[in-house]
Write an enzyme that holds these catalytic residues in place. Structure first.
Site, PDB file in Angstrom:
ATOM      1  N   SER A  48       0.876  -1.164   0.000  1.00 42.48           N
ATOM      2  CA  SER A  48       0.000   0.000   0.000  1.00 42.48           C
ATOM      3  C   SER A  48       0.914   1.215   0.000  1.00 42.48           C
ATOM      4  CB  SER A  48      -0.902  -0.025   1.236  1.00 42.48           C
ATOM      5  OG  SER A  48      -1.888   0.982   1.127  1.00 42.48           O
ATOM      6  N   GLU A  49       0.691   2.137  -0.939  1.00 42.65           N
ATOM      7  CA  GLU A  49       1.691   3.190  -1.160  1.00 42.65           C
ATOM      8  C   GLU A  49       1.811   4.165   0.003  1.00 42.65           C
ATOM      9  OE1 GLU A  49      -1.010   2.713  -3.003  1.00 42.65           O
ATOM     10  OE2 GLU A  49      -1.893   4.584  -3.734  1.00 42.65           O
ATOM     11  N   ASN A  50       0.831   4.163   0.905  1.00 42.74           N
ATOM     12  CA  ASN A  50       0.967   5.055   2.053  1.00 42.74           C
ATOM     13  C   ASN A  50       1.884   4.492   3.131  1.00 42.74           C
ATOM     14  OD1 ASN A  50      -1.205   3.196   2.376  1.00 42.74           O
ATOM     15  ND2 ASN A  50      -1.898   4.308   4.184  1.00 42.74           N
ATOM     16  N   SER A  90       8.420   4.079   0.499  1.00 47.43           N
ATOM     17  CA  SER A  90       7.330   3.424  -0.205  1.00 47.43           C
ATOM     18  C   SER A  90       7.433   3.647  -1.713  1.00 47.43           C
ATOM     19  CB  SER A  90       5.993   3.958   0.309  1.00 47.43           C
ATOM     20  OG  SER A  90       4.924   3.250  -0.253  1.00 47.43           O
TER      21      SER A  90
END
Lengths: 220, 228, 228, 220
Positions: A48-50, A90
């Site tokens: 998840s990019e966060n 990330s």
């Protein structure tokens, strides 16, 4: 032949692409349906990019942790062996090619592999979020979309008209009528999903499509 | 290590002046320094430039509002640099009405620009945004036959960030996805104010497990749960 | 998370082939993957290019030798990219005798080049080295009236790194200054082999405290204390 | 007047420059002597470029930890509240201007603020290590050196002849005869250390030196 939109079939077909242990980032919306259809024995490592590797299922009601959300701001859980990191790390993971697949939603996708999915000028300008980095960075980019717009026009285009998310980066398009690979400036129909036929797809889609010699009809 | 001042949220808000470039941590409100944001709202400071990955939730239908959104609502910002504003109806309204200037930056580029600002790097080459509107006005540099955009660093006057735990020296530990942009912003502002849920004595944090070294943090603010 | 293979040091060495570009963690030997280095020495592989911040200690007077130095001694490297070789007499001898090509890179630039290699960044602008020999052959780019050198990413075929602890998935935790270049190199090589002192079950490491996420690590090797 | 090399005086004077809480990186060798002379009430936060904030005193014999060394590879300890980080973070701290002072050794330093301290071509080529980044990145750069080479020539030059570590980055030079600031292309003598006099320093140094109007003679 009648066309009935079928998001489920898109998710089902995409779910069969992966092998066990692939690192995958699923866009918000349609792409997240994919996890419900993974074959037995295939576990993905969801990024998840966060700032998370190892996205788990949504927590039960009452078990939500305000410090754990996905890229859409919804509560999440982390699988054993997952880990958290900051946003620079990330996107280092994403841009650096360490994500095997990204599955992204579509406003338009064209036969050059251009993707438009973040902006309708004057109408909807949510911002690209992580989509531009994901499209550039992931090793394989899968565009997931209903084949047709509500107007009946195909979302597969000769040339995108909307502002691009990325130029020439899409590898596969999976719609609810078939699966396409983009190579050499055209779509290659790899599979059509029953009851649709290659002839029907070619007729209804205003884009250059080559029917692969190995094209099969698949029931999902 | 010397102890850092522990100040009130109101004092923190008082150190943010009209005209400042303000970085705020948080991703869709997760990991946002809510206590400082509330104090800044109470202070009524205007004319700020915001750098934040998004402007959190502000849903006109449900009324849900969180993170930095209450400050957007109060028109605290004349300019917003963010990667995503899609879940904040008010930010979109202000942008479409040309009340507030909004610059949209790809999220990975935004993160890296802030990191560069903090790390003394004058710019970096990224393939992200090539062939898109993001390319406009930027230098394209070719290295080994591959093209990249030259993206430039971002710095701020003040960063307000949120961590789970601090020691009194200002070493920080974040929890879960509340980490997001917080550690990056801690490096890239003249004044760094960290809101934290827990403050422990110097020496109580394992030196191997510090996420933000104390030297980046100027002062600490204790998180206060909002009374409803 | 899936478990990663735990292989012997000899197997690890077998995956490093003549002609490979090899990154090795460690700073003056601290945090070097000694067990893999010994196996590579035993395998006798030659013709490698080394990327490492230094070549550790090799003192002709005292006989002290550590870290990557035994491989330098065996002439395993045709080329060495490092920031410092001052405490390895043999590296200096080979360089002065033109037996081995040595490229010296400022340490911060070396670290950032490796990070860029792992993060898909095509290059970065640094003031470091401006007006020195480091500038030679490099593009000078001016941003906002300040000049910078354009430095380029570094990648490797194989990285051998050393961590204190791993879980079976390959999440890594480093200890003390043994961290140094190890986490950076973990991101920048096709094949990443991590030597670790302790291997725990998946789930036993706090997800907030992972230094290197498991996806970067291809296989694990257990550290073996050298018999003397 | 006789000249006797005196490293201790250099360290003593530099130690008086700092205020409590300054973040300082001390080069290996002469610069590390500084910590022995800090005034009462002044505690520095010592950074070590190999990945540590909060360098403590050398550990006692038998207490060395192989995972803890300084930038010279010697055993170290960490003070309470210190922390470790990787080399990219370490040089982000340095390059990003988060280190207040660096104190570096000298082969040559000139009146333009150029420093040469890492290479004698054909003779000694140890590599620059972190010195180039430190010289560019630290807010204030202090060059610490005996005033004279063994040959009797001054290390303060009109123009460095050796390869530079950094161009125009040195702010202060502290030798065993005096303390100099570099501004506007010349050395400014701020203090001379008894028994040396400004006249003697000017006579013995082949460089442009302006004696500051506030120049004092100091006994160290």
């Amino acid at each position: 032949m009648d066309y009935t939109p079928n998001k489920e079939n898109i998710a089902k077909r995409i779910a069969r692409i992966f092998k066990n242990g692939d690192v995958v980032n699923l866009g918000i919306g349609l792409p997240t349906l994919v996890v419900d259809h993974l074959p037995e024995g295939v576990t993905l490592i969801l990024q998840s990019e966060n700032g998370l590797m190892g996205l788990g299922p949504a927590p039960e009601k009452g078990q939500e942790d305000p410090d754990m959300v996905n890229a859409g701001g919804a509560p999440l859980s982390v699988v054993p062996g997952g880990c958290f990191f900051d946003s620079a790390t990330s996107f280092g993971i994403i841009r650096g090619g360490h994500v095997d697949y990204t599955v992204l939603g579509v406003l338009e996708v064209d036969q050059q592999g251009n993707l438009a999915n973040y902006k309708v000028p004057g109408k909807m300008v949510p911002g690209m979020g992580g989509a531009m980095d994901l499209t550039i960075g992931a090793r394989v980019v899968i565009a997931a979309t209903l084949h047709f717009e509500p107007s009946g026009a195909s979302r597969l285009k000769r040339h995108c008209k909307l502002p691009l998310t990325a130029a020439g980066e899409v590898n596969y398009v999976v719609t609810d009528v078939g699966m396409f690979e983009i190579v050499g400036g055209r779509f290659h129909l790899l599979e059509c999903f029953a009851p649709y036929t290659p002839e029907w797809i070619l007729e209804k889609t205003d884009a250059e499509i080559h029917v692969s010699t190995s094209c099969k009809t698949v029931s999902l | 290590m010397l102890a850092k001042p522990i100040i009130s949220a109101a004092e923190a808000a008082g150190r943010i002046k009209s005209g400042d470039v303000l970085m705020s941590g948080g991703f869709m409100g997760c990991g946002a320094p809510d206590t400082i944001i509330r104090a800044l709202k109470a202070a009524g400071t205007k004319g700020l430039t915001l750098i934040s990955t998004d402007t959190a939730f502000h849903d006109f239908k449900t009324g849900r509002i969180n993170g930095i959104a209450p400050l957007v609502q109060d028109r605290a910002f004349v300019r917003i640099i963010a990667s995503h504003i899609g879940l904040n109806h008010e930010t979109q309204r202000q942008m479409n009405a040309q009340e507030t200037e909004v610059e949209l930056v790809p999220q990975g580029t935004l993160a890296e620009r802030i990191r560069c600002g903090g790390a003394g790097i004058g710019g970096f080459l990224t393939p992200t945004g090539l062939g898109t509107e993001v390319e406009e006005g930027k230098q394209v540099i070719t290295v080994d036959d591959r093209s990249y955009l030259l993206e430039r660093p971002l710095k701020a006057d003040v960063a307000i960030i949120k961590a789970k735990k601090a020691d009194k020296a200002g070493n920080l530990i974040y929890a879960g996805t509340a980490r997001n942009f917080n550690p990056l912003m801690a490096t890239a502002a003249e004044l760094v104010i960290a809101e934290v849920e827990e403050i422990v004595e110097i020496g109580e944090i394992d030196p191997n497990q510090v996420h933000t070294p104390s030297i980046f943090v100027d002062c600490l603010v204790r998180s206060e749960t909002q009374e409803s």
